[in-house]
Design a protein around this motif. Structure first.
Motif, PDB file in Angstrom:
ATOM      1  N   ILE A 151       0.807  -1.229   0.000  1.00 20.45           N
ATOM      2  CA  ILE A 151       0.000   0.000   0.000  1.00 20.45           C
ATOM      3  C   ILE A 151       0.837   1.275   0.000  1.00 20.45           C
ATOM      4  O   ILE A 151       0.288   2.370  -0.160  1.00 20.45           O
ATOM      5  CB  ILE A 151      -0.965   0.029   1.205  1.00 20.45           C
ATOM      6  N   TYR A 152       2.138   1.153   0.174  1.00 19.64           N
ATOM      7  CA  TYR A 152       2.996   2.339   0.327  1.00 19.64           C
ATOM      8  C   TYR A 152       3.708   2.641  -0.976  1.00 19.64           C
ATOM      9  O   TYR A 152       4.446   1.798  -1.504  1.00 19.64           O
ATOM     10  CB  TYR A 152       4.012   2.108   1.443  1.00 19.64           C
ATOM     11  N   ASN A 153       3.507   3.856  -1.504  1.00 22.14           N
ATOM     12  CA  ASN A 153       4.041   4.216  -2.812  1.00 22.14           C
ATOM     13  C   ASN A 153       5.235   5.152  -2.768  1.00 22.14           C
ATOM     14  O   ASN A 153       5.779   5.505  -3.819  1.00 22.14           O
ATOM     15  CB  ASN A 153       2.935   4.856  -3.655  1.00 22.14           C
ATOM     16  N   ASN A 154       5.643   5.586  -1.570  1.00 24.53           N
ATOM     17  CA  ASN A 154       6.809   6.459  -1.459  1.00 24.53           C
ATOM     18  C   ASN A 154       8.072   5.627  -1.222  1.00 24.53           C
ATOM     19  O   ASN A 154       8.092   4.436  -1.511  1.00 24.53           O
ATOM     20  CB  ASN A 154       6.585   7.497  -0.367  1.00 24.53           C
ATOM     21  N   ARG A 155       9.095   6.216  -0.680  1.00 24.35           N
ATOM     22  CA  ARG A 155      10.393   5.557  -0.588  1.00 24.35           C
ATOM     23  C   ARG A 155      10.470   4.598   0.606  1.00 24.35           C
ATOM     24  O   ARG A 155      10.376   5.024   1.756  1.00 24.35           O
ATOM     25  CB  ARG A 155      11.496   6.611  -0.485  1.00 24.35           C
ATOM     26  N   LEU A 156      10.620   3.334   0.296  1.00 24.89           N
ATOM     27  CA  LEU A 156      10.801   2.308   1.326  1.00 24.89           C
ATOM     28  C   LEU A 156      12.264   1.895   1.306  1.00 24.89           C
ATOM     29  O   LEU A 156      12.726   1.228   0.379  1.00 24.89           O
ATOM     30  CB  LEU A 156       9.902   1.101   1.054  1.00 24.89           C
ATOM     31  N   TRP A 157      12.994   2.350   2.329  1.00 29.12           N
ATOM     32  CA  TRP A 157      14.431   2.084   2.426  1.00 29.12           C
ATOM     33  C   TRP A 157      14.647   1.134   3.603  1.00 29.12           C
ATOM     34  O   TRP A 157      14.511   1.520   4.765  1.00 29.12           O
ATOM     35  CB  TRP A 157      15.207   3.385   2.652  1.00 29.12           C
ATOM     36  N   VAL A 158      14.986  -0.113   3.309  1.00 35.59           N
ATOM     37  CA  VAL A 158      15.150  -1.124   4.352  1.00 35.59           C
ATOM     38  C   VAL A 158      16.590  -1.128   4.849  1.00 35.59           C
ATOM     39  O   VAL A 158      17.531  -1.180   4.061  1.00 35.59           O
ATOM     40  CB  VAL A 158      14.752  -2.519   3.841  1.00 35.59           C
ATOM     41  N   GLU A 159      16.722  -1.079   6.164  1.00 31.97           N
ATOM     42  CA  GLU A 159      18.044  -1.075   6.791  1.00 31.97           C
ATOM     43  C   GLU A 159      18.443  -2.491   7.194  1.00 31.97           C
ATOM     44  O   GLU A 159      17.660  -3.213   7.812  1.00 31.97           O
ATOM     45  CB  GLU A 159      18.034  -0.187   8.021  1.00 31.97           C
ATOM     46  N   LEU A 204      13.947  -9.935   1.128  1.00 29.89           N
ATOM     47  CA  LEU A 204      13.858  -8.605   0.523  1.00 29.89           C
ATOM     48  C   LEU A 204      13.218  -8.658  -0.858  1.00 29.89           C
ATOM     49  O   LEU A 204      12.505  -7.729  -1.266  1.00 29.89           O
ATOM     50  CB  LEU A 204      15.244  -7.974   0.436  1.00 29.89           C
ATOM     51  N   GLU A 205      13.453  -9.722  -1.572  1.00 33.30           N
ATOM     52  CA  GLU A 205      12.865  -9.849  -2.904  1.00 33.30           C
ATOM     53  C   GLU A 205      11.345  -9.829  -2.838  1.00 33.30           C
ATOM     54  O   GLU A 205      10.675  -9.302  -3.733  1.00 33.30           O
ATOM     55  CB  GLU A 205      13.361 -11.131  -3.571  1.00 33.30           C
ATOM     56  N   THR A 206      10.787 -10.361  -1.755  1.00 39.48           N
ATOM     57  CA  THR A 206       9.330 -10.366  -1.598  1.00 39.48           C
ATOM     58  C   THR A 206       8.813  -9.054  -1.010  1.00 39.48           C
ATOM     59  O   THR A 206       7.638  -8.737  -1.153  1.00 39.48           O
ATOM     60  CB  THR A 206       8.881 -11.532  -0.696  1.00 39.48           C
ATOM     61  N   VAL A 207       9.690  -8.288  -0.347  1.00 41.24           N
ATOM     62  CA  VAL A 207       9.302  -7.003   0.240  1.00 41.24           C
ATOM     63  C   VAL A 207       9.380  -5.885  -0.809  1.00 41.24           C
ATOM     64  O   VAL A 207       8.625  -4.925  -0.769  1.00 41.24           O
ATOM     65  CB  VAL A 207      10.194  -6.678   1.459  1.00 41.24           C
ATOM     66  N   PRO A 221      11.874  -3.454  -1.575  1.00 39.78           N
ATOM     67  CA  PRO A 221      12.252  -2.094  -1.149  1.00 39.78           C
ATOM     68  C   PRO A 221      12.801  -1.292  -2.318  1.00 39.78           C
ATOM     69  O   PRO A 221      13.279  -1.847  -3.313  1.00 39.78           O
ATOM     70  CB  PRO A 221      13.340  -2.354  -0.104  1.00 39.78           C
ATOM     71  N   ASP A 222      12.738   0.028  -2.193  1.00 41.17           N
ATOM     72  CA  ASP A 222      13.328   0.886  -3.210  1.00 41.17           C
ATOM     73  C   ASP A 222      14.846   0.939  -3.078  1.00 41.17           C
ATOM     74  O   ASP A 222      15.550   1.202  -4.050  1.00 41.17           O
ATOM     75  CB  ASP A 222      12.763   2.307  -3.085  1.00 41.17           C
ATOM     76  N   MET A 223      15.320   0.709  -1.869  1.00 37.08           N
ATOM     77  CA  MET A 223      16.753   0.772  -1.612  1.00 37.08           C
ATOM     78  C   MET A 223      17.042  -0.024  -0.340  1.00 37.08           C
ATOM     79  O   MET A 223      16.189  -0.137   0.545  1.00 37.08           O
ATOM     80  CB  MET A 223      17.202   2.226  -1.449  1.00 37.08           C
ATOM     81  N   VAL A 224      18.244  -0.580  -0.272  1.00 40.90           N
ATOM     82  CA  VAL A 224      18.715  -1.253   0.942  1.00 40.90           C
ATOM     83  C   VAL A 224      19.851  -0.424   1.525  1.00 40.90           C
ATOM     84  O   VAL A 224      20.819  -0.107   0.824  1.00 40.90           O
ATOM     85  CB  VAL A 224      19.201  -2.683   0.646  1.00 40.90           C
ATOM     86  N   HIS A 225      19.715  -0.052   2.781  1.00 44.37           N
ATOM     87  CA  HIS A 225      20.766   0.688   3.471  1.00 44.37           C
ATOM     88  C   HIS A 225      21.565  -0.291   4.330  1.00 44.37           C
ATOM     89  O   HIS A 225      21.047  -0.825   5.312  1.00 44.37           O
ATOM     90  CB  HIS A 225      20.165   1.781   4.347  1.00 44.37           C
ATOM     91  N   SER A 271      21.300  -7.834  -5.703  1.00 43.00           N
ATOM     92  CA  SER A 271      20.464  -8.598  -6.637  1.00 43.00           C
ATOM     93  C   SER A 271      18.990  -8.255  -6.461  1.00 43.00           C
ATOM     94  O   SER A 271      18.159  -8.567  -7.319  1.00 43.00           O
ATOM     95  CB  SER A 271      20.680 -10.101  -6.428  1.00 43.00           C
ATOM     96  N   VAL A 272      18.667  -7.586  -5.341  1.00 39.63           N
ATOM     97  CA  VAL A 272      17.279  -7.253  -5.021  1.00 39.63           C
ATOM     98  C   VAL A 272      16.997  -5.773  -5.270  1.00 39.63           C
ATOM     99  O   VAL A 272      15.972  -5.403  -5.843  1.00 39.63           O
ATOM    100  CB  VAL A 272      16.974  -7.598  -3.554  1.00 39.63           C
ATOM    101  N   ALA A 273      17.889  -4.911  -4.808  1.00 41.76           N
ATOM    102  CA  ALA A 273      17.685  -3.465  -4.917  1.00 41.76           C
ATOM    103  C   ALA A 273      19.036  -2.779  -4.817  1.00 41.76           C
ATOM    104  O   ALA A 273      20.043  -3.406  -4.471  1.00 41.76           O
ATOM    105  CB  ALA A 273      16.752  -2.966  -3.814  1.00 41.76           C
ATOM    106  N   GLN A 274      19.042  -1.494  -5.109  1.00 39.91           N
ATOM    107  CA  GLN A 274      20.271  -0.727  -4.953  1.00 39.91           C
ATOM    108  C   GLN A 274      20.698  -0.757  -3.493  1.00 39.91           C
ATOM    109  O   GLN A 274      19.897  -0.533  -2.590  1.00 39.91           O
ATOM    110  CB  GLN A 274      20.066   0.718  -5.398  1.00 39.91           C
ATOM    111  N   VAL A 275      21.968  -1.026  -3.265  1.00 43.52           N
ATOM    112  CA  VAL A 275      22.512  -1.092  -1.918  1.00 43.52           C
ATOM    113  C   VAL A 275      23.430   0.100  -1.701  1.00 43.52           C
ATOM    114  O   VAL A 275      24.322   0.362  -2.520  1.00 43.52           O
ATOM    115  CB  VAL A 275      23.294  -2.396  -1.675  1.00 43.52           C
ATOM    116  N   VAL A 276      23.209   0.818  -0.622  1.00 42.83           N
ATOM    117  CA  VAL A 276      24.085   1.935  -0.293  1.00 42.83           C
ATOM    118  C   VAL A 276      24.602   1.757   1.127  1.00 42.83           C
ATOM    119  O   VAL A 276      23.917   1.230   1.999  1.00 42.83           O
ATOM    120  CB  VAL A 276      23.365   3.288  -0.426  1.00 42.83           C
TER     121      VAL A 276
END
Length: 316
Positions: free
Chosen positions: A162-170, A191-194, A196-200, A230-235
């Motif tokens: 339901i969330y359309n903004n930035r989901l950054w998972v730590e 994470l592949e099932t979640v 996220p827009d980015m992984v911190h 492999s799932v999202a951009q990692v920073v």
């Protein structure tokens, strides 16, 4: 101010105005790496710990102060979403300013539909996922009874729906616990099932109460970046410099920061040098004044890094 502190330099959010809406330490977890120390008694029921109008009044005052602010960040001395009127605060803050709003959370209450809905107006939500298995989840996050790994993961998935903004998972990477190929692949699978827009990817650089918490080696950090990417951009976020130039009361400002997390002395000295560029001796005298106030003490880690903590901190 009682609830608002900073702005402080944040690895993820630049100059971040912190809004602490909980009494210490109110949390659903007892993470081994927590900078706030151990959870002495779990808190699992949501409530209005402080008057929401008082918190909003301080936010208004801070955003009109002229201080450089990149984000307004709702955090807690524990789990942020335990504050019952968090959604109201987010909404009202966005009526006051165009500065984006972030919420830092462990994600443990995302299984609650009311919590998920309250976070929808936030510009960024930063929940945690430190393990890809129930065993490691229990060893690292040490949740309150009933807060299972399955509940945590399902909450993250439901929120993403339901969330359309930035989901950054730590992901907090800890040597010898979740930095192996197997452990990291398990996290990546979740994470592949979640989605996220980015992984911190973050490291336990601040002092912990547990002697078993250690920084991972460089090769482990590289391995984590490769597997999780492999799932999202990692920073691995770079930290901006601490800024004290808009501070009227340095002692109160430093006190407000150390009450929420240990403050790196190197970062503090750099901020004072920037504030007083023509007089390095004055910066040193300010350090002496701060320590002489009786409100702070220092803690030296194994790697020689020195941190400031409040005198009430039980780690030293």
């Amino acid at each position: 101010m009682k609830y608002v502190f900073g702005p402080v330099s944040s690895k993820r959010l630049g100059q971040s105005l912190g809004v602490d809406i909980l009494p210490p330490k109110s949390c659903t977890w007892n993470c081994i790496y927590c900078q706030l120390g151990r959870t002495k008694e779990y808190v699992t029921a949501r409530r209005e710990f402080f008057p929401k109008e008082d918190i909003l009044a301080e936010i208004r005052q801070a955003v009109h102060s002229g201080a450089p602010i990149d984000w307004i960040t709702f955090v807690g001395s524990g789990e942020t979403t335990l504050y019952r009127h968090l959604g109201w605060l987010i909404h009202e803050t966005k009526q006051v300013t165009d500065i984006p709003v972030a919420v830092i959370t462990n994600g443990s209450l995302l299984s609650d539909e009311d919590v998920r809905n309250e976070l929808l107006e936030a510009d960024a939500v930063l929940p945690s996922l430190n393990a890809g298995s129930a065993d490691l989840f229990n060893r690292i996050d040490r949740p309150a009874p009933g807060f299972t790994f399955e509940r945590h993961v399902e909450g993250l998935r439901s929120f993403r729906e339901i969330y359309n903004n930035r989901l950054w998972v730590e992901v907090m990477l800890i040597a010898g616990l979740n930095d192996s190929v197997e452990a990291l692949q398990d996290i990546a699978d979740i994470l592949e099932t979640v989605r996220p827009d980015m992984v911190h990817l973050v490291l336990p650089t601040r002092p912990s109460t547990e002697s078993t918490v250690h920084l991972p080696h460089d090769e482990a950090v590289t391995r984590a970046r490769l597997i999780l990417s492999s799932v999202a951009q990692v920073v691995h976020p770079a930290k901006k410099a601490m800024n004290l130039k808009n501070t009227d009361d340095i002692i109160s400002t430093v006190s407000a920061i150390t009450m929420r997390h240990p403050l790196q002395e190197r970062e503090l000295r750099h901020a004072l040098d920037e504030l007083l560029p023509d007089d390095p001796d004055q910066a040193e005298r300010m350090i002496e004044t701060l320590l002489g106030s009786g409100r702070f003490k220092t803690l030296t880690l194994e790697d020689g890094e020195v941190y400031w903590v409040p005198v009430t901190d039980s780690r030293v």
